[in-house]
Design an enzyme around this catalytic site. Sequence first.
Site, PDB file in Angstrom:
ATOM      1  N   GLU A 128      -2.634  -5.338   4.094  1.00 16.19           N
ATOM      2  CA  GLU A 128      -1.308  -5.421   4.690  1.00 16.19           C
ATOM      3  C   GLU A 128      -0.912  -4.074   5.274  1.00 16.19           C
ATOM      4  O   GLU A 128      -1.262  -3.014   4.748  1.00 16.19           O
ATOM      5  CB  GLU A 128      -0.274  -5.881   3.656  1.00 16.19           C
ATOM      6  CG  GLU A 128      -0.462  -7.345   3.278  1.00 16.19           C
ATOM      7  CD  GLU A 128       0.595  -7.865   2.305  1.00 16.19           C
ATOM      8  OE1 GLU A 128       0.828  -9.081   2.320  1.00 16.19           O
ATOM      9  OE2 GLU A 128       1.162  -7.057   1.544  1.00 16.19           O
ATOM     10  N   CYS A 141       3.172   2.204   7.916  1.00 12.07           N
ATOM     11  CA  CYS A 141       2.596   2.378   6.581  1.00 12.07           C
ATOM     12  C   CYS A 141       1.225   1.716   6.570  1.00 12.07           C
ATOM     13  O   CYS A 141       1.120   0.492   6.699  1.00 12.07           O
ATOM     14  CB  CYS A 141       3.524   1.746   5.545  1.00 12.07           C
ATOM     15  SG  CYS A 141       2.944   1.905   3.841  1.00 12.07           S
ATOM     16  N   CYS A 148      -6.675  -1.651  -4.788  1.00 11.61           N
ATOM     17  CA  CYS A 148      -6.393  -0.268  -5.180  1.00 11.61           C
ATOM     18  C   CYS A 148      -7.267   0.116  -6.355  1.00 11.61           C
ATOM     19  O   CYS A 148      -7.526  -0.694  -7.248  1.00 11.61           O
ATOM     20  CB  CYS A 148      -4.923  -0.094  -5.549  1.00 11.61           C
ATOM     21  SG  CYS A 148      -4.475   1.635  -5.875  1.00 11.61           S
ATOM     22  N   CYS A 152      -1.309   1.499 -11.605  1.00  5.91           N
ATOM     23  CA  CYS A 152       0.078   1.884 -11.888  1.00  5.91           C
ATOM     24  C   CYS A 152       0.886   0.648 -12.281  1.00  5.91           C
ATOM     25  O   CYS A 152       0.896  -0.352 -11.573  1.00  5.91           O
ATOM     26  CB  CYS A 152       0.689   2.566 -10.671  1.00  5.91           C
ATOM     27  SG  CYS A 152      -0.202   4.063 -10.189  1.00  5.91           S
ATOM     28  N   CYS A 155       3.593  -1.068  -9.909  1.00  3.57           N
ATOM     29  CA  CYS A 155       3.192  -1.322  -8.523  1.00  3.57           C
ATOM     30  C   CYS A 155       2.478  -2.661  -8.399  1.00  3.57           C
ATOM     31  O   CYS A 155       1.508  -2.923  -9.112  1.00  3.57           O
ATOM     32  CB  CYS A 155       2.294  -0.195  -8.034  1.00  3.57           C
ATOM     33  SG  CYS A 155       1.727  -0.412  -6.330  1.00  3.57           S
ATOM     34  N   HIS A 269       7.086   9.967 -10.480  1.00  6.26           N
ATOM     35  CA  HIS A 269       7.688   8.852 -11.214  1.00  6.26           C
ATOM     36  C   HIS A 269       8.017   9.103 -12.686  1.00  6.26           C
ATOM     37  O   HIS A 269       8.655   8.256 -13.313  1.00  6.26           O
ATOM     38  CB  HIS A 269       6.830   7.587 -11.109  1.00  6.26           C
ATOM     39  CG  HIS A 269       6.448   7.238  -9.707  1.00  6.26           C
ATOM     40  ND1 HIS A 269       7.376   7.134  -8.694  1.00  6.26           N
ATOM     41  CD2 HIS A 269       5.238   6.989  -9.147  1.00  6.26           C
ATOM     42  CE1 HIS A 269       6.746   6.819  -7.562  1.00  6.26           C
ATOM     43  NE2 HIS A 269       5.466   6.747  -7.802  1.00  6.26           N
ATOM     44  N   CYS A 387       8.208  -0.613  -0.667  1.00  2.00           N
ATOM     45  CA  CYS A 387       7.320   0.243  -1.431  1.00  2.00           C
ATOM     46  C   CYS A 387       6.904  -0.419  -2.741  1.00  2.00           C
ATOM     47  O   CYS A 387       7.738  -0.899  -3.509  1.00  2.00           O
ATOM     48  CB  CYS A 387       8.037   1.559  -1.731  1.00  2.00           C
ATOM     49  SG  CYS A 387       7.054   2.748  -2.632  1.00  2.00           S
TER      50      CYS A 387
END
Length: 421
Positions: A128, A141, A148, A152, A155, A269, A387
């Site tokens: 995406e 973006c 990935c 995390c 996410c 974070h 995000c």
Amino acid sequence: MAVSDAARAAGFIEKTAELSVAAGAAPGGASLVGLTRDQLKDSLSAIGVPERELKMRVAQLWHWIYFRGAKDFAEMTNMGKELRAKLAAAYTLARPQVVSEQVSKDGTRKWLIRMASTGPLDKGAEIECVYIPETDRGTLCVSSQVGCTLTCSFCHTGTQRLVRNLTSAEIVAQLIVARDAIGDWPDAVPPEGAFVPNDGGRFVSNIVFMGMGEPLYNTDNVVAAIDVMSDGEGLSLSRRRITVSTSGVVPQMERLGTEANTMLAISLHAVRDELRDELVPINRKYDIQQLLDACRAYPGLSNARRITFEYVMLKGVNDSDADARKLVQLLKGIPAKINLIPFNPWPGSKYECSDWERIERFSEIVYRAGYASPVRTPRGRDILAACGQLKSETEKLRARARMMAEQGIGAEGVYAVRDGE
């Protein structure tokens, strides 16, 4: 497989790619779109272009592909018919397939893009890519991996399996697809009703490597893609308008600064190792102190080239006054900007977004300590383009299928939900 809660609890940090593609390779083989100058040179040599002509011919291809956005060799009128015929017989200017486009009520656009197959075990990886327009800029973006490497916990993309790294050509092709879609080429026009910058500049003016994947687990291809994107004779994006975001792959940070010379963003974070170990598990390999030491040593760091620290606001988890004060203490001496990101919910997440009053209080503490602390306005939430929400459509479809099976809904219901969302 997607990462399970049990795997996270067991300390699972990184995933292994299901497929491997050599750095710089061009899956699909035939398209010249996204290739580096050296790759174009090799492609021309392969069809018999004499050595003495290669530099000139590469420059011509570069102009047509990356400045004009050509989709057909017939457009390349400063090349002879014989060479154009050879190029057309051996190669294409095909882009990756746009499987779907979603447009948010705020003008954000999200494309589901299917890459060419890399071989018999690959049906065509899906990623995406998101375009975020404002009146004075347009930010694209881009993704660097299919899935990935990392896990995390807040996410959505981190719950997906890691299929493989994207090649440099596939990363660049996302920019080509976006510019096609919004009319960002000479003599092109945006689609009717599209929200694009109106300041007279490029519709895509900024690139952020904040899509699917951890860029610094694919450094070779990311650096090569940035070279293509920033080349002044083609796509011509300023390296100061390209930002690479990392969760903290410390060993690759100096190389990024030296070779790519881009802006850096850190997905921080948390201000305590025990919490960051949970939110961003790579912290177990490279803790906060190691990460901040690498930030202080980042090549080119200055007040004019500040590092952006991204901090997602999680209700009751990392949003206290004490967290805010600890954050500014940790960043002391680092030219920095702190982006506070309201958590973007996704199905199955255990986290909630901090209350707005709490975000404002956190921001005030950071600001009074001398740091710019903008609160990132959530964009594209209604199309899961914000995000932390990116995930390939095939993965979402599998998730819906499991959910509906649990609820006794047949397969036809999956597609009904997909069409109606």
